[in-house]
Design a protein around this motif. Structure first.
Motif, PDB file in Angstrom:
ATOM      1  N   PRO A 185      37.182  40.702  38.258  1.00 21.49           N
ATOM      2  CA  PRO A 185      36.302  41.873  38.143  1.00 21.49           C
ATOM      3  C   PRO A 185      35.425  42.021  39.393  1.00 21.49           C
ATOM      4  CG  PRO A 185      36.176  40.476  36.190  1.00 21.49           C
ATOM      5  CD  PRO A 185      36.891  39.696  37.236  1.00 21.49           C
ATOM      6  N   ALA A 186      35.211  43.256  39.805  1.00 23.90           N
ATOM      7  CA  ALA A 186      34.412  43.524  41.001  1.00 23.90           C
ATOM      8  C   ALA A 186      33.498  44.711  40.755  1.00 23.90           C
ATOM      9  CB  ALA A 186      35.333  43.814  42.191  1.00 23.90           C
ATOM     10  N   HIS A 187      32.405  44.742  41.503  1.00 23.27           N
ATOM     11  CA  HIS A 187      31.501  45.891  41.438  1.00 23.27           C
ATOM     12  C   HIS A 187      30.954  46.203  42.821  1.00 23.27           C
ATOM     13  CE1 HIS A 187      27.402  47.746  40.191  1.00 23.27           C
ATOM     14  NE2 HIS A 187      28.264  48.661  40.553  1.00 23.27           N
ATOM     15  N   PRO A 188      31.512  47.212  43.471  1.00 28.16           N
ATOM     16  CA  PRO A 188      30.939  47.655  44.745  1.00 28.16           C
ATOM     17  C   PRO A 188      29.641  48.427  44.480  1.00 28.16           C
ATOM     18  CG  PRO A 188      32.775  49.078  44.130  1.00 28.16           C
ATOM     19  CD  PRO A 188      32.686  48.010  43.072  1.00 28.16           C
ATOM     20  N   VAL A 189      28.536  47.938  45.037  1.00 24.85           N
ATOM     21  CA  VAL A 189      27.240  48.594  44.785  1.00 24.85           C
ATOM     22  C   VAL A 189      27.074  49.716  45.812  1.00 24.85           C
ATOM     23  CG1 VAL A 189      24.776  48.257  44.479  1.00 24.85           C
ATOM     24  CG2 VAL A 189      26.369  46.412  43.911  1.00 24.85           C
ATOM     25  N   ALA A 190      27.712  50.809  45.537  1.00 23.57           N
ATOM     26  CA  ALA A 190      27.721  51.945  46.464  1.00 23.57           C
ATOM     27  C   ALA A 190      28.114  53.175  45.681  1.00 23.57           C
ATOM     28  CB  ALA A 190      28.727  51.709  47.594  1.00 23.57           C
ATOM     29  N   GLY A 191      27.764  54.321  46.181  1.00 23.82           N
ATOM     30  CA  GLY A 191      28.124  55.557  45.504  1.00 23.82           C
ATOM     31  C   GLY A 191      27.238  56.688  45.967  1.00 23.82           C
ATOM     32  N   THR A 192      27.554  57.876  45.492  1.00 24.64           N
ATOM     33  CA  THR A 192      26.664  59.013  45.690  1.00 24.64           C
ATOM     34  C   THR A 192      26.562  59.696  44.330  1.00 24.64           C
ATOM     35  OG1 THR A 192      28.241  60.828  46.109  1.00 24.64           O
ATOM     36  CG2 THR A 192      27.775  59.339  47.957  1.00 24.64           C
ATOM     37  N   GLU A 193      25.797  60.768  44.251  1.00 26.52           N
ATOM     38  CA  GLU A 193      25.657  61.481  42.991  1.00 26.52           C
ATOM     39  C   GLU A 193      26.847  62.404  42.730  1.00 26.52           C
ATOM     40  OE1 GLU A 193      24.123  61.937  45.754  1.00 26.52           O
ATOM     41  OE2 GLU A 193      23.510  64.019  46.109  1.00 26.52           O
ATOM     42  N   GLN A 194      27.795  62.454  43.655  1.00 30.07           N
ATOM     43  CA  GLN A 194      28.915  63.368  43.484  1.00 30.07           C
ATOM     44  C   GLN A 194      30.113  62.674  42.840  1.00 30.07           C
ATOM     45  OE1 GLN A 194      29.460  65.619  47.115  1.00 30.07           O
ATOM     46  NE2 GLN A 194      27.460  66.571  46.831  1.00 30.07           N
ATOM     47  N   SER A 195      31.025  63.460  42.292  1.00 31.32           N
ATOM     48  CA  SER A 195      32.162  62.924  41.546  1.00 31.32           C
ATOM     49  C   SER A 195      33.460  63.564  42.019  1.00 31.32           C
ATOM     50  CB  SER A 195      31.998  63.212  40.041  1.00 31.32           C
ATOM     51  OG  SER A 195      30.672  62.974  39.621  1.00 31.32           O
ATOM     52  N   GLY A 196      34.559  62.907  41.706  1.00 32.26           N
ATOM     53  CA  GLY A 196      35.868  63.506  41.947  1.00 32.26           C
ATOM     54  C   GLY A 196      36.483  63.092  43.274  1.00 32.26           C
ATOM     55  N   ALA A 204      36.288  52.706  29.476  1.00 35.20           N
ATOM     56  CA  ALA A 204      37.747  52.865  29.482  1.00 35.20           C
ATOM     57  C   ALA A 204      38.473  51.636  30.004  1.00 35.20           C
ATOM     58  CB  ALA A 204      38.119  54.100  30.320  1.00 35.20           C
ATOM     59  N   VAL A 205      37.757  50.679  30.570  1.00 34.02           N
ATOM     60  CA  VAL A 205      38.422  49.532  31.206  1.00 34.02           C
ATOM     61  C   VAL A 205      39.223  48.716  30.182  1.00 34.02           C
ATOM     62  CG1 VAL A 205      38.075  47.345  32.431  1.00 34.02           C
ATOM     63  CG2 VAL A 205      36.817  49.387  33.150  1.00 34.02           C
ATOM     64  N   GLY A 206      38.649  48.471  29.011  1.00 33.75           N
ATOM     65  CA  GLY A 206      39.356  47.716  27.972  1.00 33.75           C
ATOM     66  C   GLY A 206      40.635  48.414  27.529  1.00 33.75           C
ATOM     67  N   PRO A 207      40.545  49.662  27.047  1.00 32.51           N
ATOM     68  CA  PRO A 207      41.744  50.383  26.607  1.00 32.51           C
ATOM     69  C   PRO A 207      42.795  50.540  27.707  1.00 32.51           C
ATOM     70  CG  PRO A 207      39.754  51.523  25.881  1.00 32.51           C
ATOM     71  CD  PRO A 207      39.304  50.371  26.716  1.00 32.51           C
ATOM     72  N   ALA A 264      34.760  41.222  28.476  1.00 34.65           N
ATOM     73  CA  ALA A 264      35.076  40.880  27.092  1.00 34.65           C
ATOM     74  C   ALA A 264      36.136  41.822  26.529  1.00 34.65           C
ATOM     75  CB  ALA A 264      33.804  40.935  26.238  1.00 34.65           C
ATOM     76  N   ALA A 265      36.074  43.092  26.934  1.00 35.18           N
ATOM     77  CA  ALA A 265      37.026  44.080  26.420  1.00 35.18           C
ATOM     78  C   ALA A 265      38.388  43.970  27.089  1.00 35.18           C
ATOM     79  CB  ALA A 265      36.462  45.493  26.610  1.00 35.18           C
ATOM     80  N   ALA A 266      38.404  43.564  28.369  1.00 38.18           N
ATOM     81  CA  ALA A 266      39.663  43.603  29.119  1.00 38.18           C
ATOM     82  C   ALA A 266      40.377  42.270  29.167  1.00 38.18           C
ATOM     83  CB  ALA A 266      39.388  44.100  30.543  1.00 38.18           C
ATOM     84  N   ALA A 267      39.633  41.183  29.346  1.00 33.84           N
ATOM     85  CA  ALA A 267      40.252  39.881  29.620  1.00 33.84           C
ATOM     86  C   ALA A 267      41.325  39.470  28.601  1.00 33.84           C
ATOM     87  CB  ALA A 267      39.179  38.805  29.749  1.00 33.84           C
ATOM     88  N   PRO A 268      41.101  39.691  27.290  1.00 34.56           N
ATOM     89  CA  PRO A 268      42.103  39.232  26.319  1.00 34.56           C
ATOM     90  C   PRO A 268      43.478  39.872  26.517  1.00 34.56           C
ATOM     91  CG  PRO A 268      40.041  39.807  25.213  1.00 34.56           C
ATOM     92  CD  PRO A 268      39.916  40.273  26.624  1.00 34.56           C
ATOM     93  N   HIS A 269      43.513  41.030  27.190  1.00 29.21           N
ATOM     94  CA  HIS A 269      44.798  41.731  27.352  1.00 29.21           C
ATOM     95  C   HIS A 269      45.557  41.281  28.592  1.00 29.21           C
ATOM     96  CE1 HIS A 269      43.550  44.414  24.178  1.00 29.21           C
ATOM     97  NE2 HIS A 269      42.431  44.682  24.834  1.00 29.21           N
ATOM     98  N   VAL A 270      44.878  40.582  29.513  1.00 28.94           N
ATOM     99  CA  VAL A 270      45.511  40.229  30.786  1.00 28.94           C
ATOM    100  C   VAL A 270      46.515  39.100  30.549  1.00 28.94           C
ATOM    101  CG1 VAL A 270      45.125  39.448  33.162  1.00 28.94           C
ATOM    102  CG2 VAL A 270      43.417  40.917  32.018  1.00 28.94           C
TER     103      VAL A 270
END
Lengths: 309, 309
Positions: B124-135, B80-83, B110-116
């Motif tokens: 762009p960033a990626h935090p390497v963290a999370g759990t199996e839960q959502s919301g 969804a990042v590009g759209p 590649a999907a997002a940069a052309p629109h900026v």
């Protein structure tokens, strides 16, 4: 509980690692036995067992250690169950029950059963519990609480002997189930052996990549990889023996795993997002079942504590 | 911290799931921002965000939500990042910084940069963290503490913009590293994506075996299988998008995994116990490294709590 029908007079444990020492602690904590004899060939282990006070008698003499025992439990790697049984069988007293805790049952029974004298009973057992740690210090009394213990008695085993072993494990807090050795080995291949194999494998693959450094693998492991390193830190000798002794079931389940993985790779290659989403939705339900059955914590991230931050 | 050079005036978060809601909580807890705008297209999520008090402004209007923002972070599935970027780009104010948290960087950029637009920066960033839960209820302020966050700024990104994003993540407790998108995608393929893939796969294989019931898989899961079910319970949409958008690196690492697994299967078939033992010893060291670096708890069994018994 002194007159409980399954109470054991003299319990001999051969091998005082994680499992053996947990049995000793649990048997004492739940008052299931009169006397515990700890037998190990490693002097360092025997010394720790003495220091920790895990047993009434501590020895490296297999025959002397089991001579008066009512129940002998072999807590050694499955490759050692046959040879150890051969070495101690002559010392078993009439009416003694021999058991084990091996993660493989078919090959172990084939190796051990011929040595068991007619005046003793053989009731193979497998408590499905453990941690990735090893040795007498790693054990704890509640390791088997709420975990299953599977018995695979050969045909013709006296029901009283099976009942005593069942009662002992129930006393340690386990839920006991009985099945054939062949079915046990297939069930454990999918619930334990192949998971360990692929965990060992992915950790090995990560270590060997030339394009990603080991330091990067370690730093960014919180993305999922670190979960696999826990079971890939399990005892190497125990697991070598498991794979060599449950070859057929492991290779069969691994074949299925590989077929499924090939289909998944194909779905990725051909952009089949629906197939991926359908699988990823289905697998959530299995975890819910495990949590609902009390076999897993409901806390996120296993309720991990103690990592930095 | 009002005059901290990386303090953000107005932060707009697009997508208030586990990651977005954790950023909101962490930004507030660490006093990193003046104003938080929460944007989500799901009315139920917006309602929870209001109830939990996670933001100063709550809206489903993307353009209005980002209009005055100094930093916009997209916390949506990578597909969804590009759209979403295309939809909001026209509303970004001069000097705004656009960022994301996607687990894949090459395809997303590649999907997002052309629109900026030229008057905004893309970091762009990626935090390497999370759990199996959502919301939004699953998030917590300390999720990023002690975890790495990887930035992959395209060439030509203003250094001040990179510094502000770096400072923001450091404020959330992360350690920040910069690398190319291509290297990021390879590193994450081994530390996160392929581990998730094989976890999803083994859980699927277990569900489909005709010879072992699902009830048996659940009951005996403490033998190792249950470890895999945690990450196989992760958000299906997020992970579908990860695999479709990091196809090349995932299939490459998966190829290596398969080669290694074939060699391991061969060692089992031909009784090569030494090869098995050598691998199983080597993999222990990797976990020690992860524990030593504070990326994993040293407690046995992940320090699991709350399972029955």
């Amino acid at each position: 509980m002194l007159d409980h029908p399954t109470r054991i007079g003299r319990l001999a444990l051969v091998g005082l690692g994680l499992i053996g020492s947990s049995i000793a602690r649990g048997a004492r904590a739940n008052d299931l036995v009169d006397t515990i004899v700890a037998i190990d060939r490693d002097p360092a282990v025997l010394e720790r067992v003495r220091t920790l006070g895990l047993a009434d008698h501590v020895t490296d003499d297999l025959a002397a250690g089991v001579a008066e025992a009512d129940l002998v439990i072999l807590c050694v790697p499955v490759g050692a169950v046959g040879p150890v049984t051969a070495a101690l069988a002559g010392a078993l007293k009439p009416g003694a029950i021999l058991s084990d805790v091996g993660s493989v049952k078919g090959a172990v029974m084939a190796a051990a059963a011929p040595h068991v004298p007619d005046h003793a009973a053989f009731v193979p057992a497998h408590p499905v519990a453990g941690t990735e740690q090893s040795g007498p210090d790693a054990g704890f009394a509640t390791l088997f609480q709420g975990r299953w213990c599977i018995l695979t008695p050969p045909e013709g085993t006296p029901p009283e002997a099976v009942a005593r072993v069942r009662g002992f494990w129930e006393g340690l807090g386990s839920v006991v189930e009985t099945m054939t050795a062949a079915h046990h080995d297939l069930v454990l291949a999918i619930t334990s052996h192949v998971p360990h194999l692929i965990a060992y494998n992915i950790v090995g693959t990560a270590a060997d990549l030339e394009t990603v450094t080991q330091s990067e693998v370690i730093k960014f492991s919180a993305g999922g990889f670190r979960d696999f390193t826990r079971i890939a830190a399990s005892d190497p000798t125990m697991w070598r023996d498991v794979f060599l002794n449950n070859k057929e079931a492991v290779l069969e389940v691994l074949g299925r795993f590989n077929e499924d993985l090939a289909a998944l790779a194909r779905a990725i290659r051909w952009d089949d997002g629906d197939a991926l989403h359908a699988l990823f939705t289905r697998t959530r339900a299995i975890r819910r079942g495990i949590v609902a059955m009390g076999q897993e914590t409901a806390e996120p991230d296993f309720g991990r504590r103690g990592a930095k931050g």
